[in-house]
Design a protein around this motif. Sequence first.
Motif, PDB file in Angstrom:
ATOM      1  N   UNK A   1     -50.921 -34.665  17.246  1.00 55.04           N
ATOM      2  CA  UNK A   1     -51.821 -34.759  16.108  1.00 55.04           C
ATOM      3  C   UNK A   1     -52.226 -33.346  15.690  1.00 55.04           C
ATOM      4  N   UNK A   2     -51.493 -32.762  14.761  1.00 51.89           N
ATOM      5  CA  UNK A   2     -51.739 -31.381  14.353  1.00 51.89           C
ATOM      6  C   UNK A   2     -53.144 -31.193  13.793  1.00 51.89           C
ATOM      7  N   UNK A   3     -53.628 -32.142  13.038  1.00 51.34           N
ATOM      8  CA  UNK A   3     -54.952 -31.996  12.425  1.00 51.34           C
ATOM      9  C   UNK A   3     -56.062 -31.934  13.466  1.00 51.34           C
ATOM     10  N   UNK A   4     -55.806 -32.478  14.625  1.00 49.71           N
ATOM     11  CA  UNK A   4     -56.794 -32.432  15.705  1.00 49.71           C
ATOM     12  C   UNK A   4     -56.649 -31.170  16.530  1.00 49.71           C
ATOM     13  N   UNK A   5     -55.426 -30.757  16.763  1.00 52.44           N
ATOM     14  CA  UNK A   5     -55.161 -29.610  17.632  1.00 52.44           C
ATOM     15  C   UNK A   5     -55.516 -28.282  16.968  1.00 52.44           C
ATOM     16  N   UNK A   6     -55.199 -28.131  15.695  1.00 52.34           N
ATOM     17  CA  UNK A   6     -55.360 -26.844  15.023  1.00 52.34           C
ATOM     18  C   UNK A   6     -56.801 -26.331  15.004  1.00 52.34           C
ATOM     19  N   UNK A   7     -57.804 -27.159  14.677  1.00 50.34           N
ATOM     20  CA  UNK A   7     -59.181 -26.640  14.709  1.00 50.34           C
ATOM     21  C   UNK A   7     -59.608 -26.176  16.108  1.00 50.34           C
ATOM     22  N   UNK A   8     -59.098 -26.841  17.125  1.00 49.27           N
ATOM     23  CA  UNK A   8     -59.451 -26.468  18.496  1.00 49.27           C
ATOM     24  C   UNK A   8     -58.847 -25.126  18.884  1.00 49.27           C
ATOM     25  N   UNK A   9     -57.586 -24.903  18.520  1.00 42.71           N
ATOM     26  CA  UNK A   9     -56.880 -23.683  18.917  1.00 42.71           C
ATOM     27  C   UNK A   9     -57.163 -22.504  17.998  1.00 42.71           C
ATOM     28  N   UNK A  10     -57.334 -22.782  16.691  1.00 48.49           N
ATOM     29  CA  UNK A  10     -57.427 -21.694  15.728  1.00 48.49           C
ATOM     30  C   UNK A  10     -58.744 -21.679  14.944  1.00 48.49           C
ATOM     31  N   UNK A  11     -59.538 -22.744  15.061  1.00 50.64           N
ATOM     32  CA  UNK A  11     -60.799 -22.796  14.336  1.00 50.64           C
ATOM     33  C   UNK A  11     -60.616 -22.939  12.840  1.00 50.64           C
ATOM     34  N   UNK A  12     -59.496 -23.546  12.419  1.00 48.79           N
ATOM     35  CA  UNK A  12     -59.224 -23.690  10.993  1.00 48.79           C
ATOM     36  C   UNK A  12     -58.718 -25.093  10.707  1.00 48.79           C
ATOM     37  N   UNK A  13     -58.808 -25.465   9.440  1.00 46.27           N
ATOM     38  CA  UNK A  13     -58.200 -26.699   8.960  1.00 46.27           C
ATOM     39  C   UNK A  13     -57.243 -26.341   7.829  1.00 46.27           C
ATOM     40  N   UNK A  14     -56.058 -26.890   7.866  1.00 44.07           N
ATOM     41  CA  UNK A  14     -55.036 -26.567   6.877  1.00 44.07           C
ATOM     42  C   UNK A  14     -54.939 -27.648   5.808  1.00 44.07           C
ATOM     43  N   UNK A  15     -54.493 -27.229   4.632  1.00 42.84           N
ATOM     44  CA  UNK A  15     -54.213 -28.182   3.563  1.00 42.84           C
ATOM     45  C   UNK A  15     -52.962 -28.974   3.924  1.00 42.84           C
ATOM     46  N   UNK A  16     -52.770 -30.081   3.213  1.00 43.26           N
ATOM     47  CA  UNK A  16     -51.618 -30.937   3.493  1.00 43.26           C
ATOM     48  C   UNK A  16     -50.302 -30.172   3.386  1.00 43.26           C
ATOM     49  N   UNK A  17     -50.180 -29.333   2.363  1.00 37.91           N
ATOM     50  CA  UNK A  17     -48.940 -28.574   2.172  1.00 37.91           C
ATOM     51  C   UNK A  17     -48.713 -27.603   3.327  1.00 37.91           C
ATOM     52  N   UNK A  18     -49.801 -27.025   3.850  1.00 44.68           N
ATOM     53  CA  UNK A  18     -49.683 -26.087   4.966  1.00 44.68           C
ATOM     54  C   UNK A  18     -49.316 -26.820   6.255  1.00 44.68           C
ATOM     55  N   UNK A  19     -49.875 -28.010   6.430  1.00 47.81           N
ATOM     56  CA  UNK A  19     -49.524 -28.839   7.588  1.00 47.81           C
ATOM     57  C   UNK A  19     -48.035 -29.181   7.549  1.00 47.81           C
ATOM     58  N   UNK A  20     -47.550 -29.536   6.374  1.00 46.03           N
ATOM     59  CA  UNK A  20     -46.139 -29.897   6.231  1.00 46.03           C
ATOM     60  C   UNK A  20     -45.232 -28.704   6.510  1.00 46.03           C
ATOM     61  N   UNK A  21     -45.645 -27.521   6.064  1.00 43.16           N
ATOM     62  CA  UNK A  21     -44.840 -26.319   6.323  1.00 43.16           C
ATOM     63  C   UNK A  21     -44.812 -25.999   7.810  1.00 43.16           C
ATOM     64  N   UNK A  22     -45.952 -26.118   8.464  1.00 42.84           N
ATOM     65  CA  UNK A  22     -46.011 -25.889   9.910  1.00 42.84           C
ATOM     66  C   UNK A  22     -45.169 -26.924  10.642  1.00 42.84           C
TER      67      UNK A  22
END
Length: 312
Positions: free
Chosen positions: A228-249
């Motif tokens: 679950x990228x949307x859950x992991x990213x704020x924990x590791x990086x302290x950020x939330x990405x837009x849908x397009x950025x999530x798709x690119x990652x």
Amino acid sequence: MEGHERKNTTILDAFMEFYYRVPRPNMIFSVIGDSDNLIPKQWPKSRFQQCLTYAAKAAGDCWILSKGEPLTVSKIVREMVEEYIYLEKPVRKDLRLISIPSKPVMGMGLLFDLPEVLENDKNQNKKKKTSPLETGWDDSFYVDLPIPSDGEDYLEFRFELERTLERPADHERNALVLILVEGDLSAVDHVKLAIEDGIPVVFIKGTGGLADLLSITMEMLNDKKTLELRTVLPTLFGIELENSEIEELDRSLRTIFKKSYLLDAFDVFVKNEEQFAASVGELVQKSWFLENTGLSEDKHVKGNSERSHLFK
């Protein structure tokens, strides 16, 4: 193994002519992950230094590449090299630290006070010949490359150097391993370039940032679970990405793990320097064997259809 066409021919050709054969390195570690916007995490930096030093000594002649700026990862690497030279007092340059900065750095010394033995080495080398580019290069433990020119992409310049060192000529190849420590999301591009070019990558688990994201991804793959990228990213990086950025990652991670045989996670909290050196050596041997035998697209790629649901 064929060589490749170089873009930054002036700097790279001068660098190779001046350093490459005196002597040729048995192992090259390119350490990445410097960032000035990553959430700090406590991890045993001295243990990583011990692991990298041990692996470098075990290789015989080793080059270490780093960004060479006053940022966490470059500082750790610089301190490691300084301590090695100060304590071991090697009579030959069996280890070189090659800095590739993206911007001018005051004194190129990373704000450290050099031990007397290093100051002497630096003073003595002022009398020796310099490189064709008049960069001040000399036969020292430390090499500072010129910063990329205006408009030149840093990652492109850095990766071109790595490719040149790994494959300096037709039918010639050196062992080069990318070592990811910490790292913000911009480091994904560097890892992806390495993987696409067949360069093995070791990420230091427990250091935070991208290194931990790739470690978690590898564990989820092995367990056939969904990440679950949307859950992991704020924990590791302290950020939330837009849908397009999530798709690119998502696409970048799929590209990286398509060649999972080139990847390894090293847990700096539980493993030691001997295990690090062994795992790096095994990773290089495995990647070369699979590539040379044409088996690099075996079960790892066949399982990609099952991995279509890995990320959310």
